[in-house]
Design a protein around this motif. Structure first.
Motif, PDB file in Angstrom:
ATOM      1  N   LEU A   1      17.294  -2.047  -9.527  1.00  0.00           N
ATOM      2  CA  LEU A   1      16.374  -2.592  -8.527  1.00  0.00           C
ATOM      3  C   LEU A   1      16.623  -4.075  -8.318  1.00  0.00           C
ATOM      4  O   LEU A   1      16.828  -4.820  -9.280  1.00  0.00           O
ATOM      5  N   GLU A   2      16.566  -4.487  -7.081  1.00  0.00           N
ATOM      6  CA  GLU A   2      16.711  -5.912  -6.784  1.00  0.00           C
ATOM      7  C   GLU A   2      15.537  -6.680  -7.367  1.00  0.00           C
ATOM      8  O   GLU A   2      15.700  -7.743  -7.957  1.00  0.00           O
ATOM      9  N   ASN A   3      14.332  -6.148  -7.200  1.00  0.00           N
ATOM     10  CA  ASN A   3      13.125  -6.764  -7.745  1.00  0.00           C
ATOM     11  C   ASN A   3      12.600  -5.874  -8.864  1.00  0.00           C
ATOM     12  O   ASN A   3      12.004  -4.836  -8.610  1.00  0.00           O
ATOM     13  N   LYS A   4      12.832  -6.269 -10.101  1.00  0.00           N
ATOM     14  CA  LYS A   4      12.410  -5.477 -11.257  1.00  0.00           C
ATOM     15  C   LYS A   4      10.886  -5.377 -11.295  1.00  0.00           C
ATOM     16  O   LYS A   4      10.175  -6.270 -10.854  1.00  0.00           O
ATOM     17  N   LEU A   5      10.382  -4.270 -11.828  1.00  0.00           N
ATOM     18  CA  LEU A   5       8.944  -4.081 -11.966  1.00  0.00           C
ATOM     19  C   LEU A   5       8.393  -5.003 -13.041  1.00  0.00           C
ATOM     20  O   LEU A   5       9.024  -5.195 -14.076  1.00  0.00           O
ATOM     21  N   THR A   6       7.219  -5.544 -12.775  1.00  0.00           N
ATOM     22  CA  THR A   6       6.502  -6.322 -13.778  1.00  0.00           C
ATOM     23  C   THR A   6       5.033  -5.941 -13.711  1.00  0.00           C
ATOM     24  O   THR A   6       4.545  -5.444 -12.684  1.00  0.00           O
ATOM     25  N   VAL A   7       4.329  -6.155 -14.803  1.00  0.00           N
ATOM     26  CA  VAL A   7       2.891  -5.900 -14.821  1.00  0.00           C
ATOM     27  C   VAL A   7       2.242  -6.795 -13.765  1.00  0.00           C
ATOM     28  O   VAL A   7       2.569  -7.972 -13.636  1.00  0.00           O
ATOM     29  N   GLY A   8       1.356  -6.205 -12.986  1.00  0.00           N
ATOM     30  CA  GLY A   8       0.681  -6.933 -11.908  1.00  0.00           C
ATOM     31  C   GLY A   8       1.272  -6.680 -10.536  1.00  0.00           C
ATOM     32  O   GLY A   8       0.656  -7.029  -9.533  1.00  0.00           O
ATOM     33  N   ASP A   9       2.455  -6.071 -10.480  1.00  0.00           N
ATOM     34  CA  ASP A   9       3.086  -5.778  -9.184  1.00  0.00           C
ATOM     35  C   ASP A   9       2.246  -4.796  -8.376  1.00  0.00           C
ATOM     36  O   ASP A   9       1.624  -3.881  -8.922  1.00  0.00           O
ATOM     37  N   TYR A  10       2.276  -4.986  -7.070  1.00  0.00           N
ATOM     38  CA  TYR A  10       1.661  -4.039  -6.136  1.00  0.00           C
ATOM     39  C   TYR A  10       2.741  -3.132  -5.562  1.00  0.00           C
ATOM     40  O   TYR A  10       3.896  -3.528  -5.418  1.00  0.00           O
ATOM     41  N   HIS A  11       2.328  -1.912  -5.228  1.00  0.00           N
ATOM     42  CA  HIS A  11       3.236  -0.915  -4.670  1.00  0.00           C
ATOM     43  C   HIS A  11       2.555  -0.252  -3.476  1.00  0.00           C
ATOM     44  O   HIS A  11       1.405   0.180  -3.583  1.00  0.00           O
TER      45      HIS A  11
ATOM     46  N   PRO B   1       2.459   4.986   4.766  1.00  0.00           N
ATOM     47  CA  PRO B   1       1.724   4.504   3.595  1.00  0.00           C
ATOM     48  C   PRO B   1       0.433   5.297   3.384  1.00  0.00           C
ATOM     49  O   PRO B   1      -0.293   5.577   4.337  1.00  0.00           O
ATOM     50  N   VAL B   2       0.190   5.684   2.125  1.00  0.00           N
ATOM     51  CA  VAL B   2      -1.006   6.465   1.804  1.00  0.00           C
ATOM     52  C   VAL B   2      -1.885   5.801   0.759  1.00  0.00           C
ATOM     53  O   VAL B   2      -3.071   6.110   0.670  1.00  0.00           O
ATOM     54  N   CYS B   3      -1.319   4.908  -0.039  1.00  0.00           N
ATOM     55  CA  CYS B   3      -2.153   4.191  -1.009  1.00  0.00           C
ATOM     56  C   CYS B   3      -1.423   2.966  -1.540  1.00  0.00           C
ATOM     57  O   CYS B   3      -0.215   2.813  -1.359  1.00  0.00           O
ATOM     58  N   ILE B   4      -2.216   2.111  -2.179  1.00  0.00           N
ATOM     59  CA  ILE B   4      -1.701   0.923  -2.846  1.00  0.00           C
ATOM     60  C   ILE B   4      -2.032   1.082  -4.321  1.00  0.00           C
ATOM     61  O   ILE B   4      -3.173   1.398  -4.675  1.00  0.00           O
ATOM     62  N   ILE B   5      -1.036   0.866  -5.183  1.00  0.00           N
ATOM     63  CA  ILE B   5      -1.269   0.885  -6.615  1.00  0.00           C
ATOM     64  C   ILE B   5      -0.809  -0.449  -7.205  1.00  0.00           C
ATOM     65  O   ILE B   5      -0.035  -1.178  -6.575  1.00  0.00           O
ATOM     66  N   ARG B   6      -1.299  -0.733  -8.408  1.00  0.00           N
ATOM     67  CA  ARG B   6      -0.910  -1.968  -9.100  1.00  0.00           C
ATOM     68  C   ARG B   6      -0.509  -1.621 -10.525  1.00  0.00           C
ATOM     69  O   ARG B   6      -1.230  -0.913 -11.233  1.00  0.00           O
ATOM     70  N   THR B   7       0.651  -2.104 -10.955  1.00  0.00           N
ATOM     71  CA  THR B   7       1.154  -1.853 -12.293  1.00  0.00           C
ATOM     72  C   THR B   7       0.267  -2.541 -13.327  1.00  0.00           C
ATOM     73  O   THR B   7       0.011  -3.740 -13.234  1.00  0.00           O
ATOM     74  N   THR B   8      -0.177  -1.754 -14.325  1.00  0.00           N
ATOM     75  CA  THR B   8      -1.024  -2.308 -15.391  1.00  0.00           C
ATOM     76  C   THR B   8      -0.319  -2.353 -16.742  1.00  0.00           C
ATOM     77  O   THR B   8      -0.739  -3.092 -17.632  1.00  0.00           O
ATOM     78  N   ALA B   9       0.724  -1.554 -16.922  1.00  0.00           N
ATOM     79  CA  ALA B   9       1.470  -1.553 -18.186  1.00  0.00           C
ATOM     80  C   ALA B   9       2.858  -0.981 -17.949  1.00  0.00           C
ATOM     81  O   ALA B   9       3.041  -0.100 -17.112  1.00  0.00           O
TER      82      ALA B   9
END
Length: 136
Positions: free
Chosen positions: A52-62, A71-79
């Motif tokens: 991935l060009e932009n690696k996943l980090t905690v706090g990221d939005y998807h 688009p059907v939903c927005i999620i946010r990485t917590t762990a």
């Protein structure tokens, strides 16, 4: 209420935009599980994460897309954690919210998924991501 993709990108600058799975049907099924509150985790291979060009980090939005790339939903990485396929636990399998939420179901379906992409072994390293639903 979910807006169009351009509006969401402006509301969530830098958000990752993607669909679950490897088919339109799977994207629809898995995003529905997120919206219904059954699915609060997902995983991908460590190798694909590293590409991935932009690696996943905690706090990221998807911005999660359905099978029609809407688009059907927005999620946010917590762990995030790295775990081998063979070490995924019952609890982690249940967080993925799929099928009967058992480890046996998770192993069978994820093995098939990773085999389709040509990347399966019991020692396959995965990035296991937990997330929260922000909007749907």
């Amino acid at each position: 209420m979910i807006k169009n993709l351009d509006e969401l990108k402006s509301l969530y600058p830098g958000a990752h935009v993607w669909a679950f799975g490897d088919s339109a049907q799977m994207a629809n099924e898995l995003s529905t599980l997120v919206i219904e509150g059954h699915k609060t985790a997902s995983c991908s291979t460590l190798a694909s994460h590293c590409e991935l060009e932009n690696k996943l980090t905690v706090g990221d939005y998807h911005i999660v897309l359905d099978g029609n790339d809407l688009p059907v939903c927005i999620i946010r990485t917590t762990a995030l954690k790295i775990i081998r396929f063979k070490d995924v636990s019952e609890k982690e399998a249940a967080l993925e919210g799929e099928g009967d939420k058992s480890l046996a179901y998770w192993r069978r379906e994820h093995q098939a998924f990773f085999e389709r992409s040509g990347h399966f072994s019991e020692s396959l390293e995965l990035v296991f991501e937990e997330f929260e639903l922000i909007d749907s």
